[in-house]
Design a protein around this motif. Structure first.
Motif, PDB file in Angstrom:
ATOM      1  N   ASN A 272      41.751  35.477  32.718  1.00  0.00           N
ATOM      2  CA  ASN A 272      40.296  34.999  32.452  1.00  0.00           C
ATOM      3  C   ASN A 272      40.287  34.715  30.902  1.00  0.00           C
ATOM      4  O   ASN A 272      39.221  34.004  30.591  1.00  0.00           O
ATOM      5  CB  ASN A 272      39.603  35.889  33.117  1.00  0.00           C
ATOM      6  N   SER A 294      46.799  35.241  36.616  1.00  0.00           N
ATOM      7  CA  SER A 294      46.047  36.111  37.379  1.00  0.00           C
ATOM      8  C   SER A 294      45.003  35.485  38.401  1.00  0.00           C
ATOM      9  O   SER A 294      44.962  34.278  38.353  1.00  0.00           O
ATOM     10  CB  SER A 294      45.175  36.918  36.404  1.00  0.00           C
ATOM     11  N   ILE A 309      50.192  36.190  40.485  1.00  0.00           N
ATOM     12  CA  ILE A 309      50.788  37.203  40.473  1.00  0.00           C
ATOM     13  C   ILE A 309      50.048  38.310  40.985  1.00  0.00           C
ATOM     14  O   ILE A 309      48.981  38.541  40.282  1.00  0.00           O
ATOM     15  CB  ILE A 309      51.747  37.588  39.050  1.00  0.00           C
ATOM     16  N   THR A 312      48.090  39.787  46.341  1.00  0.00           N
ATOM     17  CA  THR A 312      48.161  38.695  47.148  1.00  0.00           C
ATOM     18  C   THR A 312      48.849  37.481  46.528  1.00  0.00           C
ATOM     19  O   THR A 312      48.559  36.301  47.221  1.00  0.00           O
ATOM     20  CB  THR A 312      46.486  38.175  47.310  1.00  0.00           C
ATOM     21  N   SER A 327      42.831  41.550  32.500  1.00  0.00           N
ATOM     22  CA  SER A 327      42.530  42.910  32.251  1.00  0.00           C
ATOM     23  C   SER A 327      43.383  43.903  33.006  1.00  0.00           C
ATOM     24  O   SER A 327      43.521  45.203  32.516  1.00  0.00           O
ATOM     25  CB  SER A 327      41.080  43.132  32.836  1.00  0.00           C
ATOM     26  N   HIS A 332      46.550  43.387  40.255  1.00  0.00           N
ATOM     27  CA  HIS A 332      47.338  42.400  39.401  1.00  0.00           C
ATOM     28  C   HIS A 332      48.702  43.340  38.984  1.00  0.00           C
ATOM     29  O   HIS A 332      49.756  43.034  39.122  1.00  0.00           O
ATOM     30  CB  HIS A 332      46.885  41.885  38.256  1.00  0.00           C
ATOM     31  N   ASN A 346      44.905  41.071  24.202  1.00  0.00           N
ATOM     32  CA  ASN A 346      43.557  41.106  24.807  1.00  0.00           C
ATOM     33  C   ASN A 346      42.446  41.541  23.653  1.00  0.00           C
ATOM     34  O   ASN A 346      42.994  42.268  22.883  1.00  0.00           O
ATOM     35  CB  ASN A 346      43.653  42.237  26.056  1.00  0.00           C
ATOM     36  N   ASP A 364      41.802  37.930  19.605  1.00  0.00           N
ATOM     37  CA  ASP A 364      41.503  36.738  20.289  1.00  0.00           C
ATOM     38  C   ASP A 364      42.800  36.062  20.867  1.00  0.00           C
ATOM     39  O   ASP A 364      43.652  35.841  19.853  1.00  0.00           O
ATOM     40  CB  ASP A 364      40.694  35.912  19.397  1.00  0.00           C
TER      41      ASP A 364
HETATM   42  C1  LIG Z   1      41.783  42.026  47.865  1.00  0.00           C
HETATM   43  C2  LIG Z   1      42.137  41.495  46.497  1.00  0.00           C
HETATM   44  C3  LIG Z   1      43.252  41.065  46.136  1.00  0.00           C
HETATM   45  C4  LIG Z   1      43.603  40.692  44.763  1.00  0.00           C
HETATM   46  N1  LIG Z   1      44.848  40.082  44.550  1.00  0.00           N
HETATM   47  C5  LIG Z   1      44.898  39.869  43.274  1.00  0.00           C
HETATM   48  C6  LIG Z   1      46.296  39.348  42.940  1.00  0.00           C
HETATM   49  O1  LIG Z   1      47.234  39.076  43.666  1.00  0.00           O
HETATM   50  N2  LIG Z   1      46.441  39.018  41.614  1.00  0.00           N
HETATM   51  C7  LIG Z   1      45.444  38.998  40.619  1.00  0.00           C
HETATM   52  O2  LIG Z   1      45.743  38.819  39.547  1.00  0.00           O
HETATM   53  N3  LIG Z   1      44.264  39.603  40.914  1.00  0.00           N
HETATM   54  C8  LIG Z   1      44.083  39.931  42.081  1.00  0.00           C
HETATM   55  N4  LIG Z   1      42.628  40.261  42.495  1.00  0.00           N
HETATM   56  C9  LIG Z   1      41.554  40.212  41.529  1.00  0.00           C
HETATM   57  C10 LIG Z   1      41.728  41.390  40.727  1.00  0.00           C
HETATM   58  O3  LIG Z   1      40.879  42.650  41.073  1.00  0.00           O
HETATM   59  C11 LIG Z   1      40.932  40.939  39.260  1.00  0.00           C
HETATM   60  O4  LIG Z   1      39.396  40.555  39.655  1.00  0.00           O
HETATM   61  C12 LIG Z   1      41.631  39.954  38.771  1.00  0.00           C
HETATM   62  O5  LIG Z   1      43.099  40.122  38.537  1.00  0.00           O
HETATM   63  C13 LIG Z   1      41.123  39.778  37.339  1.00  0.00           C
HETATM   64  O6  LIG Z   1      41.712  38.784  36.545  1.00  0.00           O
HETATM   65  P1  LIG Z   1      41.596  38.798  34.838  1.00  0.00           P
HETATM   66  O7  LIG Z   1      42.318  39.881  34.401  1.00  0.00           O
HETATM   67  O8  LIG Z   1      42.345  37.303  34.584  1.00  0.00           O
HETATM   68  O9  LIG Z   1      40.391  38.619  34.717  1.00  0.00           O
HETATM   69  P2  LIG Z   1      39.320  39.843  33.898  1.00  0.00           P
HETATM   70  O10 LIG Z   1      39.059  40.806  34.708  1.00  0.00           O
HETATM   71  O11 LIG Z   1      37.704  38.767  33.723  1.00  0.00           O
HETATM   72  O12 LIG Z   1      39.960  40.034  32.490  1.00  0.00           O
HETATM   73  C14 LIG Z   1      39.869  39.148  31.456  1.00  0.00           C
HETATM   74  C15 LIG Z   1      40.367  39.581  30.310  1.00  0.00           C
HETATM   75  O13 LIG Z   1      40.534  39.067  29.274  1.00  0.00           O
HETATM   76  C16 LIG Z   1      39.918  39.587  28.119  1.00  0.00           C
HETATM   77  N5  LIG Z   1      39.534  38.421  27.019  1.00  0.00           N
HETATM   78  C17 LIG Z   1      38.480  37.550  27.613  1.00  0.00           C
HETATM   79  N6  LIG Z   1      38.566  36.908  26.532  1.00  0.00           N
HETATM   80  C18 LIG Z   1      39.421  37.057  25.740  1.00  0.00           C
HETATM   81  C19 LIG Z   1      39.882  36.347  24.497  1.00  0.00           C
HETATM   82  N7  LIG Z   1      39.032  35.321  24.141  1.00  0.00           N
HETATM   83  N8  LIG Z   1      40.875  36.904  23.904  1.00  0.00           N
HETATM   84  C20 LIG Z   1      41.602  37.783  24.429  1.00  0.00           C
HETATM   85  N9  LIG Z   1      41.264  38.458  25.435  1.00  0.00           N
HETATM   86  C21 LIG Z   1      40.125  37.888  26.151  1.00  0.00           C
HETATM   87  C22 LIG Z   1      39.003  40.618  28.533  1.00  0.00           C
HETATM   88  O14 LIG Z   1      39.002  41.559  27.615  1.00  0.00           O
HETATM   89  C23 LIG Z   1      39.625  41.053  29.924  1.00  0.00           C
HETATM   90  O15 LIG Z   1      40.553  41.998  29.700  1.00  0.00           O
HETATM   91  C24 LIG Z   1      42.426  40.753  43.933  1.00  0.00           C
HETATM   92  C25 LIG Z   1      41.250  41.455  44.335  1.00  0.00           C
HETATM   93  C26 LIG Z   1      40.983  41.825  45.578  1.00  0.00           C
HETATM   94  C27 LIG Z   1      39.724  42.359  46.165  1.00  0.00           C
END
Ligand SMILES: Cc1cc2nc3c(=O)[nH]c(=O)nc-3n(C[C@H](O)[C@H](O)[C@H](O)COP(=O)(O)OP(=O)(O)OC[C@H]3O[C@@H](n4cnc5c(N)ncnc54)[C@H](O)[C@@H]3O)c2cc1C
Ligand SMILES: Nc1ncnc2c1ncn2[C@@H]1O[C@H](COP(=O)(O)O)[C@@H](O)[C@H]1O
Lengths: 389, 266
Positions: A272, A294, A309, A312, A327, A332, A346, A364
Motif C-alpha cells: 500500500n 500485497s 503473495i 490467499t 506492513s 502476508h 517502510n 519514504d
Molecule cells: C482472510 C485474509 C486473507 C488475506 N490474505 C492476504 C494475502 O494473501 N496477502 C496479503 O498481502 N494480504 C492478505 N491479507 C490482507 C492483510 O491482512 C493486510 O491487510 C495486507 O497484507 C496489508 O497490505 P499492505 O501491507 O500493502 O498495506 P498496509 O497495511 O496499508 O501497509 C502499508 C505500509 O506501507 C507503509 N507506507 C505507507 N506509505 C509509505 C511511503 N510513502 N513510504 C514508505 N512506506 C510507506 C506504511 O507504514 C505501512 O507499513 C489477508 C487478509 C485476510 C483477512
C-alpha cells in the motif's frame, strides 16, 4: 479476613540449587540468602546464553552429510540435513559434513550451529556445473577415507538428489531410502504408492532427506572443524577413469518476468505504501527481479491477482525479498516464510515486517526507490565502484 | 543423427484417491517426448529411428491403455513375477538401445525415483536427470536441465544414455480414443534370472496415511525458567534497522547488503 493469620506463608524465594539437568531444587531447611540467590541467577543466565558443545572428543564412529553449497552458503534444506544427523548421532559419533562447492568463511558459524563437527570442502565443485562422474569419484574417495556408518543427503534439485541416487546405484549392497519425510531414533518413513501410504523402515545406510523434516534450531553447537582432504590423490583417481561423457554448455537464468513467482530468486514486492508503480517496475527491471504485491496493492488494481503473495496468494521462496511499503500482516508473512533475505523499505519503523526483516530501511518508498535505481545503474556501469564495495 | 533405438519406460499409475489404474503423468511426459523426438528425426532424416514403449509388470493392467491413447502404437510388456528384479530384466531388454527416457518418479510402488539410476549403473551408461528438452546432435544429444530459481542448464551427453524427464517439461499430452483402438499390447516372456537379489533392498511396512510426518526436534533439557523465557520473550529476531541518513545513503545501505550477500552480480 479473620483466618488471615492462620494461613501458613511460604517464602517464594527460598534457597534453591540448580541440578545438572537444569531443574531447580528447593533446599529444605535453608533460609534464603540473597547473595546466594543472585549467584544462582547469574549462573542460570550464563547457562542459557551459551549452548553446550556436542562434538565428541574421541569419536568412535562418523556419519557423513554430503551437500552442495549455494553461493558459498548453505540453504535451509542443507542445514536441516546436518541438524538431523547431529540430533540422531550418539555421544561417540561425529558428524562430518562434505560441502561440494565453495564455502564462505562465515558459513562455518552456520555449520557449527547446525551441529557439524568436522567439515570437508571441495571447492572445485559447484552445483551449477554438471560433472556427476567427478563428484561421485570425490565422494567415493571421502567415503573410503572416513568410513561413515551412515550417509545423509538433502533430496533436492541443486545436485544432491541426483548425486545421492548415483551414489546409491553405485553401491547396490547398501540399503537406501529416498524422499524421506520422517526420521527419528528408531525409524524412517517416506510416501509410497503415489503418496497414499506412509511406509516405515529401519535406518538405511544412505538417507536422502526431504525438506523440512528436522528443526535446524539446536540446543547445542559443534566445533565445525575444517578437515584437510587430500584432493591430489582423489583427482589422481579421476585421471585414471575414461574422459567424461558429459559436457557443460552453460547455465542461463530465465528472465524474471518469464518464470513463475514461486520459482523466482529475487522478488521486489509492493504494498500500500507504493504510490507510483512505474518506479517499482523500473527498480524490478534493473535488479532483474520478479514483481510481487500485497493484497491491498492487488485489490487497488495496481497489480494483477497472480502477483499476490501471502495466505490467499502465492507462497514464494526467493533468496531475496525486497518489501516496499508493506506492513507485514501475518497473512502476508505466511507467504514469505521461506525467503532467505528480507529487505524492507517502510516509513514506519514499528511495522511488523521489520521484525521479520534482515535489513530495514526507514524512509519514504518513492525517494529510496529512485535513489536505489540510480545507485544500481552506477554500480552496473562503474567497475571501480565494484572494487571499493 | 544416429539415434536408431529410443525406448520410453512407462510404469502403471493409480489414482491417489480411488486407486483406479491410470497412466503415470511423469512417464507420459517421457513417452510423449520420445514420440516427438522420433517424429522429428524421421521427418528430417531418411535414417529411421524407432520407439519402444516398455513396461515391466502385468500386461493386463488397465493403466497401459492410457499410454495407447496417448499415442504409443505398441507397448512391450515384460511379464515379471512379483519377486523378480525388474532392473535386471529391463537392462537385458535395453542392452542395445541408444536413448532411454524415463519419468522422474513412479506412483505405484516404492516411488524412489531410483530405477533409472540403477538401470544406467547396470548398463554402465551415462544418465542426465531433470530434463526439460532434448535436441539430437551429430554425436549425442543436448539436454536442457531444470535448476531451481529460474535457472536452466544445457549439457551434452554421449549416447547411449538414460534421460530422466522433469515433471515440468513443456510437453502437451493428447488423449485420443482412436489411438487407443488401434494400439497393441505385446506380452513378452521375461528373462529368467540367475540374479534375484534386488539392489539396496529394504524391508518396508506401509500404513495408509492417518497422520502427518513428525518433525525431528532436538530434546532440550531446559529449566522451567528457561522454557518460560523462550515461550514469552520473542527471539532477538529482526535485522539491522537504518533510521538515519538521507535517501541516497539509505539506497547505498541496501546496495551494500545485496553485494555483501552476493545477491546481485554487479
Ligand atoms: C482472510 C485474509 C486473507 C488475506 N490474505 C492476504 C494475502 O494473501 N496477502 C496479503 O498481502 N494480504 C492478505 N491479507 C490482507 C492483510 O491482512 C493486510 O491487510 C495486507 O497484507 C496489508 O497490505 P499492505 O501491507 O500493502 O498495506 P498496509 O497495511 O496499508 O501497509 C502499508 C505500509 O506501507 C507503509 N507506507 C505507507 N506509505 C509509505 C511511503 N510513502 N513510504 C514508505 N512506506 C510507506 C506504511 O507504514 C505501512 O507499513 C489477508 C487478509 C485476510 C483477512
Ligand atoms: N515397472 C516398470 N516398468 C517400466 N518402467 C518403470 C517401471 N517402474 C518404474 N519405471 C520407470 O522408472 C521411473 C522411476 O521409477 P521409480 O524408481 O520406481 O520411482 C518411472 O517414472 C518409470 O519411467
Amino acid at each position: 479476613m479473620t483466618n488471615h493469620q492462620n494461613i501458613k506463608r511460604i517464602n517464594p524465594r527460598r534457597a534453591y540449587q540448580i541440578m545438572a539437568n537444569g531443574i531447580k531444587r528447593i533446599v529444605l531447611g535453608c533460609t534464603a540468602n540473597s547473595a546466594d540467590f543472585i549467584a544462582h541467577e547469574a549462573s542460570t543466565q550464563l547457562h542459557s546464553s551459551k549452548k553446550p558443545v556436542r562434538t565428541p572428543t574421541l569419536a568412535k564412529a562418523r556419519v557423513l552429510v554430503i551437500l552442495h553449497s549455494d553461493r558459498g552458503m548453505l540453504d535451509d534444506h542443507a542445514k536441516q540435513s546436518i541438524a538431523a544427523a547431529a540430533i540422531l548421532a550418539d555421544a561417540n559419533t561425529a558428524v562430518v559434513t562434505l560441502v561440494l562447492g565453495e564455502l564462505r568463511e562465515d558459513a562455518y558459524q552456520q555449520l557449527a550451529s547446525t551441529g557439524a563437527d568436522e567439515v570437508l570442502v571441495i571447492s572445485e565443485c559447484d552445483y551449477q556445473i554438471f560433472q556427476p562422474d567427478i563428484e561421485l569419484a570425490y565422494v567415493a574417495a571421502v567415503i573410503k577415507s572416513i568410513t561413515p556408518i551412515r550417509i545423509f543427503m538433502p533430496d533436492n534439485l541443486i545436485g544432491d538428489g541426483d548425486l545421492g541416487r548415483r551414489l546409491i546405484a553405485s553401491q547396490p549392497q547398501k540399503t537406501a531410502a529416498t524422499h524421506v519425510v520422517e526420521i527419528n531414533a528408531d525409524h524412517i518413513a517416506n510416501y509410497q504408492m503415489g503418496g497414499t501410504a506412509l511406509a516405515f523402515s529401519h535406518w538405511p545406510n544412505i538417507v536422502l532427506i526431504a525438506p523440512d523434516i528436522a528443526d535446524a534450531q539446536l540446543p547445542f553447537t559443534a566445533d565445525a572443524l575444517a578437515l584437510n582432504f587430500d584432493q591430489a590423490s582423489s583427482t589422481q583417481n579421476n585421471a585414471n577413469t575414461q574422459p567424461s561423457a558429459y559436457a557443460n554448455l552453460g547455465v542461463q537464468t530465465m528472465p524474471a518476468a518469464q518464470i513463475a513467482l514461486e520459482e523466482a530468486d529475487f522478488i521486489v514486492s509492493a504494498g500500500n505504501g507504493v504510490n507510483h508503480v512505474p518506479t517499482l517496475k523500473t527498480l524490478a527491471a534493473s535488479l532483474d527481479a520478479a514483481i510481487g504485491a500485497s493484497r491491498v496493492a492487488v485489490d487497488d488494481g495496481k497489480f494483477s491477482r497472480d502477483k499476490q503473495i501471502g495466505a490467499t496468494g502465492k507462497t514464494v521462496s526467493a533468496s531475496t525479498y525486497l518489501a516496499i511499503g508493506i506492513s507485514g500482516a501475518v497473512q502476508h508473512l505466511q507467504g514469505i516464510k521461506d525467503c532467505r533475505h528480507v529487505i524492507v523499505i517502510n516509513r514506519d519503523h514499528s511495522a511488523p515486517i521489520v521484525k521479520r526483516a534482515d535489513l530495514s530501511v526507514i524512509g519514504d518508498a518513492e525517494e529510496i526507490m529512485q535513489q536505489l535505481i540510480i545507485a544500481i545503474n552506477d554500480a552496473k556501469t562503474d567497475p571501480i565502484n565494484k572494487e571499493t564495495a | 543423427m544416429s539415434i536408431k533405438h529410443i525406448a520410453a519406460l512407462v510404469s502403471a499409475g493409480r489414482h491417489p484417491i480411488s486407486g483406479v489404474a491410470r497412466h503415470c503423468r511423469n512417464d507420459s511426459l517421457a513417452m510423449t517426448m520420445a514420440l516427438n523426438l522420433v517424429n522429428r528425426i524421421n521427418a528430417t532424416n531418411s535414417n529411421t529411428s524407432q520407439l519402444t514403449v516398455l513396461h515391466a509388470g502385468n500386461a493386463k493392467n488397465e493403466a497401459l491403455y492410457d499410454y495407447l491413447a496417448l499415442g504409443a502404437s505398441q507397448i512391450e510388456v515384460l511379464a515379471t513375477a512379483t519377486d523378480t528384479n525388474i532392473v535386471h530384466s529391463l537392462a537385458v531388454k535395453l542392452a542395445d538401445t541408444d536413448l532411454i527416457l524415463t519419468g522422474s518418479r513412479a506412483e505405484n510402488g516404492l516411488d524412489s525415483g531410483l530405477l533409472p539410476y540403477l538401470l544406467a549403473a547396470k548398463l554402465n551408461i551415462p544418465l542426465v536427470a531433470n530434463a526439460l528438452a532434448i535436441t539430437p546432435m551429430t554425436n549425442g544429444i543436448e539436454v536442457l536441465q531444470f535448476l531451481p530459481k529460474g535457472k536452466r542448464r544445457k549439457v551434452s551427453v554421449q549416447l547411449p544414455a538414460v534421460v530422466v524427464i522433469h515433471p515440468l517439461a513443456p510437453v502437451e499430452l493428447h488423449f485420443a480414443y482412436a489411438k487407443l483402438a488401434v494400439g497393441k499390447i505385446n506380452k513378452q516372456a521375461s528373462v529368467t534370472l540367475a540374479d534375484t537379489r534386488t539392489e539396496n533392498s529394504m524391508q518396508w511396512q506401509t500404513q495408509a496415511i492417518m497422520r502427518k510426518p513428525n518433525k525431528l526436534k532436538a530434546r532440550e533439557n531446559k529449566s522451567g525458567h528457561a522454557r518460560m523465557l523462550s515461550a514469552t520473550v520473542s527471539e532477538n529476531k529482526g535485522g539491522a534497522v537504518v533510521n538515519d541518513g538521507n535517501s541516497v545513503e539509505k539506497a547505498q545501505v541496501i546496495l551494500r547488503y545485496l553485494r555483501e550477500h552476493r545477491l546481485i552480480n554487479f
